[in-house]
Enzyme design. Structure first.
Site, PDB file in Angstrom:
ATOM      1  N   GLY A  22      83.688 -34.361 -47.684  1.00 42.93           N
ATOM      2  CA  GLY A  22      83.127 -33.636 -46.547  1.00 42.93           C
ATOM      3  C   GLY A  22      81.629 -33.461 -46.674  1.00 42.93           C
ATOM      4  O   GLY A  22      80.894 -34.420 -46.899  1.00 42.93           O
ATOM      5  N   ALA A  25      77.113 -35.098 -45.124  1.00 35.53           N
ATOM      6  CA  ALA A  25      77.231 -36.548 -44.938  1.00 35.53           C
ATOM      7  C   ALA A  25      78.565 -36.913 -44.298  1.00 35.53           C
ATOM      8  O   ALA A  25      78.615 -37.700 -43.347  1.00 35.53           O
ATOM      9  CB  ALA A  25      77.067 -37.261 -46.279  1.00 35.53           C
ATOM     10  N   VAL A  52      86.676 -26.688 -53.311  1.00 36.89           N
ATOM     11  CA  VAL A  52      85.258 -26.970 -53.496  1.00 36.89           C
ATOM     12  C   VAL A  52      84.480 -26.216 -52.430  1.00 36.89           C
ATOM     13  O   VAL A  52      84.557 -26.540 -51.245  1.00 36.89           O
ATOM     14  CB  VAL A  52      84.950 -28.478 -53.401  1.00 36.89           C
ATOM     15  CG1 VAL A  52      83.456 -28.727 -53.558  1.00 36.89           C
ATOM     16  CG2 VAL A  52      85.729 -29.234 -54.462  1.00 36.89           C
ATOM     17  N   VAL A  57      72.329 -25.079 -48.937  1.00 38.44           N
ATOM     18  CA  VAL A  57      71.049 -25.422 -49.540  1.00 38.44           C
ATOM     19  C   VAL A  57      70.036 -25.603 -48.430  1.00 38.44           C
ATOM     20  O   VAL A  57      70.303 -26.288 -47.445  1.00 38.44           O
ATOM     21  CB  VAL A  57      71.155 -26.728 -50.366  1.00 38.44           C
ATOM     22  CG1 VAL A  57      69.798 -27.122 -50.917  1.00 38.44           C
ATOM     23  CG2 VAL A  57      72.168 -26.556 -51.488  1.00 38.44           C
ATOM     24  N   LYS A  88      60.248 -27.951 -38.389  1.00 37.32           N
ATOM     25  CA  LYS A  88      59.416 -28.492 -39.464  1.00 37.32           C
ATOM     26  C   LYS A  88      58.413 -29.463 -38.841  1.00 37.32           C
ATOM     27  O   LYS A  88      58.802 -30.436 -38.202  1.00 37.32           O
ATOM     28  CB  LYS A  88      60.262 -29.221 -40.504  1.00 37.32           C
ATOM     29  CG  LYS A  88      59.424 -29.906 -41.586  1.00 37.32           C
ATOM     30  CD  LYS A  88      60.287 -30.679 -42.578  1.00 37.32           C
ATOM     31  CE  LYS A  88      59.415 -31.447 -43.557  1.00 37.32           C
ATOM     32  NZ  LYS A  88      60.206 -32.224 -44.535  1.00 37.32           N
ATOM     33  N   PRO A 106      51.820 -34.578 -42.230  1.00 38.69           N
ATOM     34  CA  PRO A 106      52.397 -34.161 -40.958  1.00 38.69           C
ATOM     35  C   PRO A 106      53.525 -35.073 -40.512  1.00 38.69           C
ATOM     36  O   PRO A 106      53.689 -36.197 -41.013  1.00 38.69           O
ATOM     37  CB  PRO A 106      51.202 -34.270 -39.997  1.00 38.69           C
ATOM     38  CG  PRO A 106      50.363 -35.366 -40.578  1.00 38.69           C
ATOM     39  CD  PRO A 106      50.519 -35.265 -42.072  1.00 38.69           C
ATOM     40  N   THR A 356      64.430 -37.162 -47.803  1.00 38.58           N
ATOM     41  CA  THR A 356      65.049 -38.382 -47.301  1.00 38.58           C
ATOM     42  C   THR A 356      66.577 -38.361 -47.351  1.00 38.58           C
ATOM     43  O   THR A 356      67.215 -39.355 -46.978  1.00 38.58           O
ATOM     44  CB  THR A 356      64.549 -39.596 -48.104  1.00 38.58           C
ATOM     45  OG1 THR A 356      64.831 -39.395 -49.494  1.00 38.58           O
ATOM     46  CG2 THR A 356      63.057 -39.799 -47.906  1.00 38.58           C
ATOM     47  N   GLY A 357      67.187 -37.260 -47.801  1.00 39.99           N
ATOM     48  CA  GLY A 357      68.641 -37.223 -47.958  1.00 39.99           C
ATOM     49  C   GLY A 357      69.380 -37.478 -46.661  1.00 39.99           C
ATOM     50  O   GLY A 357      70.153 -38.434 -46.528  1.00 39.99           O
TER      51      GLY A 357
END
Length: 511
Positions: A22, A25, A52, A57, A88, A106, A356-357
């Site tokens: 899960g 992702a 789990v 985060v 952001k 930026p 980049t995750g």
């Protein structure tokens, strides 16, 4: 048509997809596939491990996530409320060059183009001939907004930042997974709580089913492996080797902790170099996420935690509950093997420098849809998919590594060793082209060319001369356009509300 021709053009579509694992992702995959396969009648099942917990985060993203929300026709404000998100507009890198020196990275295009040429090149020419004294990033609306703690848009309505897609989000990863899960399940995705115990394979080597701890056997045509960190399908069962990047990536552990909300709610991520790595600070609507990514060869866990918390006011760190993570940095040799595709940390893992995750998860999904198979699993599709993603992951690794290689710090053992990291040939070629005329990697891989430029420019690296294309632009006209851009952007930024006030409005809260 003869029988051979009919056979060549027959289709045997994918009918069942099983996602194992899960998190953000897995549930992004479930929602993405359900939306893009909605007319194919494919049954999508997600098997989530039992016992789990999903630890939230604070995570940054790239503008491509905002684009995916638009493509999926999801409401941005509803998404932000569900994910405790803020906007952001960039990242402020502190102390990376040397202690006390920093730079901005930026999001979005800086100033646009002049006659089809990126503004950087006419600006650089003007700098070289002495007609331009302003800094390149003076032309960035995002930097101006970050420095003024401004929002990317008014309380109602739009703005150039929104219309050009030059923004991203800070978000809570557990809340993001929950948001995608609720929508995906409401649209027909089957949600199972179970643990894969044994992967069954057919005579051709492909996966024929997954036997679970509850003695259930789940069969599918296509399997998506999100079972990081073990990669139980593509690695444990199918034996795909892991390519280790420890020689290119100096940090292997992280300690992180939530803190109370930052009253100012800045619209940017802070990335600060520390003694044995770097610290991130991500402002969410309900709290702040901080973390220290470090090399375990240069600092122990307790000292890393002390260094992380020492950067915050003591009253903010009372009751902080830190968590430790270890990282296996690298990628798959093959992202698609037989009838199994790896996703998330099962596909590859890079440190969060550059955020980049989620970007790589989205890139894998988009690449999968471009190469989506039928049940024959054409080897040409598989080959091109693996080649494309291998290039994407390698280039993203090079982008992350470049942050370290450009640093001039030499005040600790860690930073002295960083300067001796091995540079891959692929990165050396990128820098060689850039140094000549500012050429950058082409669009198509996850990290767009403008992000390479911001990183290089922020560290004081500029090409020997601008692009030859700039020669077709009249210098006087270009100078007038540069001045108009600055003037117009100042006017627009002055009209924007504070980021704090916009976040309060979106989340319908006051504090």
């Amino acid at each position: 048509m003869n029988s051979q021709g009919a056979e060549m053009h027959s289709e045997d579509p994918i009918r069942r997809i099983l996602i194992v694992g899960g998190g953000a992702a897995g549930w992004m995959a479930a929602l993405y596939l359900s939306r893009f396969l909605r007319y194919s009648n494919a049954l999508i099942t997600l098997m989530e491990p039992t016992g789990v917990g999903s630890a939230g985060v604070g995570e940054g993203s790239y503008p491509k996530l905002a684009g995916m929300l638009r493509n999926l026709r999801l409401d941005t404000d509803a998404f932000m409320r569900a994910c405790n998100a803020t906007y952001k507009l960039g990242t402020r890198f502190d102390d990376w060059q040397r202690p006390g020196e920093g730079y901005w990275h930026p999001l979005g295009i800086c100033g646009g183009t002049i006659d089809g040429v990126d503004l950087f090149h006419p600006w650089l020419r003007a700098q070289r001939i002495g007609t331009e004294s302003r800094d390149y990033l003076d032309f960035s609306m995002q930097v101006a907004s970050c420095e003024g703690l401004k929002a990317p848009r008014p309380l109602t309505g739009s703005s150039p930042i929104i219309e050009t897609g030059g923004y991203a989000f800070h978000l809570d990863s557990a809340s993001l997974a929950s948001y995608f899960r609720q929508i995906a399940v409401s649209e027909g995705v089957v949600h199972l709580f179970d643990d894969p115990q044994e992967v069954e394979r057919g005579e051709d080597g492909a996966i024929s089913g997954v036997r679970t701890t509850s003695e259930r056997i789940v069969n599918a045509d296509l399997y998506i492996d999100c079972s990081a960190p073990r990669a139980k399908l593509i690695e444990d069962a199918l034996g795909d080797p892991w390519i280790d990047w420890a020689d290119h990536c100096p940090c292997d552990k992280a300690v992180l902790s939530p803190l109370p909300r930052d009253p100012s709610i800045p619209p940017f991520t802070e990335a600060s170099a520390l003694a044995a790595g770097w610290r991130w600070r991500i402002p969410l609507s309900h709290r702040v996420g901080i973390g220290y990514l470090y090399s375990s060869r240069h600092i122990d866990d307790d000292s890393a935690l002390m260094e992380l918390l020492s950067r915050e006011p003591p009253q903010q760190t009372l009751g902080a509950v830190p968590r430790l993570f270890s990282m296996r940095v690298g990628r798959r040799t093959h992202f698609w093997r037989h009838n199994c595709v790896a996703l998330g940390d099962a596909a590859g893992m890079l440190e969060p420098l550059g955020a980049t995750g989620l970007l790589l998860v989205q890139h894998v999904l988009e690449t999968l849809m471009e190469h989506f198979p039928d049940r024959r699993f054409d080897s040409v599709l598989m080959r091109d998919f693996n080649k494309s993603l291998g290039s994407a992951y390698d280039e993203t690794r090079d982008f992350v590594l470049l942050h370290y290689l450009l640093s001039q710090r030499a005040d600790t053992d860690f930073w002295r060793e960083v300067r001796t990291l091995q540079m891959p040939d692929s990165l050396a070629e990128i820098l060689e082209r850039y140094d000549a005329t500012g050429a950058l990697p082409r669009s198509g891989n996850p990290v767009g060319p403008e992000h390479w430029r911001y990183l290089l420019y922020g560290n004081g690296r500029v090409p020997r001369r601008p692009s030859p294309q700039v020669s077709r632009i009249n210098p006087e006209q270009a100078q007038a356009i540069l001045s108009r851009i600055i003037e117009k952007q100042r006017e627009l930024v002055d009209t924007l509300p504070t980021h704090r006030s916009l976040i309060q409005s979106i989340h319908e809260r006051t504090w």
